[in-house]
Design a protein around this motif. Structure first.
Motif, PDB file in Angstrom:
ATOM      1  N   ILE A  78       0.839  -1.197   0.000  1.00 45.72           N
ATOM      2  CA  ILE A  78       0.000   0.000   0.000  1.00 45.72           C
ATOM      3  C   ILE A  78       0.874   1.248   0.000  1.00 45.72           C
ATOM      4  O   ILE A  78       1.730   1.411   0.877  1.00 45.72           O
ATOM      5  N   GLN A  79       0.690   2.101  -0.983  1.00 49.16           N
ATOM      6  CA  GLN A  79       1.286   3.432  -0.967  1.00 49.16           C
ATOM      7  C   GLN A  79       0.238   4.376  -0.389  1.00 49.16           C
ATOM      8  O   GLN A  79      -0.777   4.672  -1.034  1.00 49.16           O
ATOM      9  N   LEU A  80       0.471   4.818   0.834  1.00 53.28           N
ATOM     10  CA  LEU A  80      -0.521   5.561   1.615  1.00 53.28           C
ATOM     11  C   LEU A  80      -0.192   7.041   1.640  1.00 53.28           C
ATOM     12  O   LEU A  80       0.945   7.425   1.902  1.00 53.28           O
ATOM     13  N   SER A  81      -1.203   7.873   1.387  1.00 54.51           N
ATOM     14  CA  SER A  81      -1.054   9.323   1.490  1.00 54.51           C
ATOM     15  C   SER A  81      -2.085   9.863   2.465  1.00 54.51           C
ATOM     16  O   SER A  81      -3.288   9.605   2.318  1.00 54.51           O
ATOM     17  N   LEU A  82      -1.615  10.600   3.466  1.00 52.28           N
ATOM     18  CA  LEU A  82      -2.473  11.164   4.509  1.00 52.28           C
ATOM     19  C   LEU A  82      -2.658  12.655   4.231  1.00 52.28           C
ATOM     20  O   LEU A  82      -1.696  13.427   4.273  1.00 52.28           O
ATOM     21  N   LEU A  83      -3.907  13.039   3.963  1.00 50.29           N
ATOM     22  CA  LEU A  83      -4.193  14.385   3.470  1.00 50.29           C
ATOM     23  C   LEU A  83      -5.446  14.942   4.137  1.00 50.29           C
ATOM     24  O   LEU A  83      -6.282  14.179   4.639  1.00 50.29           O
ATOM     25  N   PRO A  84      -5.635  16.266   4.119  1.00 46.64           N
ATOM     26  CA  PRO A  84      -6.955  16.809   4.463  1.00 46.64           C
ATOM     27  C   PRO A  84      -7.998  16.203   3.521  1.00 46.64           C
ATOM     28  O   PRO A  84      -7.704  15.952   2.346  1.00 46.64           O
ATOM     29  N   TRP A  85      -9.207  15.981   4.022  1.00 44.34           N
ATOM     30  CA  TRP A  85     -10.197  15.231   3.250  1.00 44.34           C
ATOM     31  C   TRP A  85     -10.476  15.842   1.885  1.00 44.34           C
ATOM     32  O   TRP A  85     -10.541  15.133   0.874  1.00 44.34           O
ATOM     33  N   SER A  86     -10.646  17.151   1.826  1.00 38.81           N
ATOM     34  CA  SER A  86     -10.981  17.784   0.543  1.00 38.81           C
ATOM     35  C   SER A  86      -9.862  17.574  -0.476  1.00 38.81           C
ATOM     36  O   SER A  86     -10.121  17.373  -1.664  1.00 38.81           O
ATOM     37  N   ARG A  87      -8.616  17.571  -0.001  1.00 36.03           N
ATOM     38  CA  ARG A  87      -7.495  17.350  -0.918  1.00 36.03           C
ATOM     39  C   ARG A  87      -7.412  15.884  -1.335  1.00 36.03           C
ATOM     40  O   ARG A  87      -7.129  15.579  -2.494  1.00 36.03           O
ATOM     41  N   ALA A  88      -7.658  14.974  -0.386  1.00 30.50           N
ATOM     42  CA  ALA A  88      -7.660  13.547  -0.723  1.00 30.50           C
ATOM     43  C   ALA A  88      -8.720  13.261  -1.782  1.00 30.50           C
ATOM     44  O   ALA A  88      -8.478  12.522  -2.743  1.00 30.50           O
ATOM     45  N   LEU A  89      -9.888  13.859  -1.609  1.00 34.12           N
ATOM     46  CA  LEU A  89     -10.978  13.700  -2.575  1.00 34.12           C
ATOM     47  C   LEU A  89     -10.552  14.195  -3.954  1.00 34.12           C
ATOM     48  O   LEU A  89     -10.739  13.507  -4.973  1.00 34.12           O
ATOM     49  N   TYR A  90      -9.934  15.360  -3.994  1.00 31.77           N
ATOM     50  CA  TYR A  90      -9.489  15.939  -5.257  1.00 31.77           C
ATOM     51  C   TYR A  90      -8.427  15.065  -5.928  1.00 31.77           C
ATOM     52  O   TYR A  90      -8.467  14.853  -7.149  1.00 31.77           O
ATOM     53  N   CYS A  91      -7.486  14.551  -5.137  1.00 33.55           N
ATOM     54  CA  CYS A  91      -6.385  13.763  -5.695  1.00 33.55           C
ATOM     55  C   CYS A  91      -6.863  12.432  -6.286  1.00 33.55           C
ATOM     56  O   CYS A  91      -6.289  11.935  -7.259  1.00 33.55           O
ATOM     57  N   VAL A  92      -7.910  11.846  -5.713  1.00 31.42           N
ATOM     58  CA  VAL A  92      -8.467  10.627  -6.297  1.00 31.42           C
ATOM     59  C   VAL A  92      -9.277  10.975  -7.544  1.00 31.42           C
ATOM     60  O   VAL A  92      -9.243  10.260  -8.547  1.00 31.42           O
ATOM     61  N   GLU A  93      -9.976  12.093  -7.510  1.00 32.09           N
ATOM     62  CA  GLU A  93     -10.751  12.522  -8.674  1.00 32.09           C
ATOM     63  C   GLU A  93      -9.852  12.798  -9.883  1.00 32.09           C
ATOM     64  O   GLU A  93     -10.224  12.517 -11.023  1.00 32.09           O
TER      65      GLU A  93
END
Length: 261
Positions: A78-93
């Motif tokens: 697993i390559q894990l990235s810990l981010l603020p939720w809004s940024r995590a959402l954007y990065c997956v989008e």
């Protein structure tokens, strides 16, 4: 000599190709402040690689344990990235990561994401108010005319999205929402019952607030953007891994670890 060099080069290329093919990796983005499901120490490493059999040193939680063990069961690093939720959402989008979790269901998200079949946790949506506030709550219509805080980027279900007459105020953190509530800058604070309760107990703030009856609920899942050609593959791998955890008894061990018998 030339033949020997060519033979050596062929061996190296074959080895590298084999090693690459054998390395199964899933890139996962998630948030850091979702106790007890996903949470990090204040000082933490944003990007981490979690090899099979290993765990993060500074990221914990029930949902993280389930995801990690499920993918490791299936042979994935697993390559894990810990981010603020809004940024995590954007990065997956935008395709930077394969998987986002834990993600609730609503109509807008279903337009762009594919969901795992297996949930990873559940959420009851409630409104917190000051302990001494008098309010007769029947449904969301009871909040008309009130200012209500919500955590930016979080899903609170389709009912709140369809509600009218409520002034919603975005906050960045859960504690910020409760501080605004204590300062009477808002009349209520939308919350995830299990998570917000856990935080209030940890901070010794339970006596200051009360929660109204749940107005909605949602199972939460792993999601992949629909444009990711391998998205469904990664979701299926998780589903299969979680089922194996259930069959082996490991899933029950994780539940007891976080929530007791």
């Amino acid at each position: 000599m030339i033949m020997k060099k060519l033979s050596l080069l062929l061996i190296i290329l074959t080895f590298n190709t084999f090693s690459y093919a054998e390395t199964k990796i899933v890139k996962v983005a998630t948030l850091i402040d979702y106790t007890p499901f996903c949470f990090a120490n204040p000082i933490h490493q944003t990007d981490q690689t979690i090899q099979i059999g290993q765990d993060s040193k500074d990221f914990k939680g029930y949902s993280w344990d389930v995801l990690r063990e499920s993918y490791h069961e299936m042979g994935y690093t697993i390559q894990l990235s810990l981010l603020p939720w809004s940024r995590a959402l954007y990065c997956v989008e935008n395709g930077s990561y394969d998987i986002l979790f834990p993600t609730g269901v609503n109509k807008e998200r279903k337009k762009i994401f594919n969901y795992s079949k297996e949930p990873i946790n559940s959420a009851n949506f409630v409104v917190y108010v000051l302990e001494d506030k008098e309010i007769e709550f029947k449904d969301l219509n009871s909040l008309k005319g009130l200012r209500v805080a919500r955590k930016r980027g979080f899903n609170y279900g389709d009912k709140i999205n369809a509600a009218t007459g409520i002034k919603l105020v975005d906050v960045e953190t859960v504690l910020q929402g409760f501080k605004m509530l204590s300062g009477k800058r808002v009349d209520g604070f939308l919350g995830y019952e299990y998570n917000w309760d856990y935080l209030l107990k940890r901070e010794g703030l339970v006596a200051q607030y009360k929660k109204l009856p749940p107005f909605d609920s949602s199972e939460e899942y792993l999601v992949a953007i629909k444009t990711n050609p391998r998205g469904n593959e990664f979701l299926d791998v998780f589903d299969t891994g979680k089922k194996r955890l259930a069959a082996s008894g490991k899933l029950e061990e994780i539940k007891r670890k976080w929530f007791g018998d």
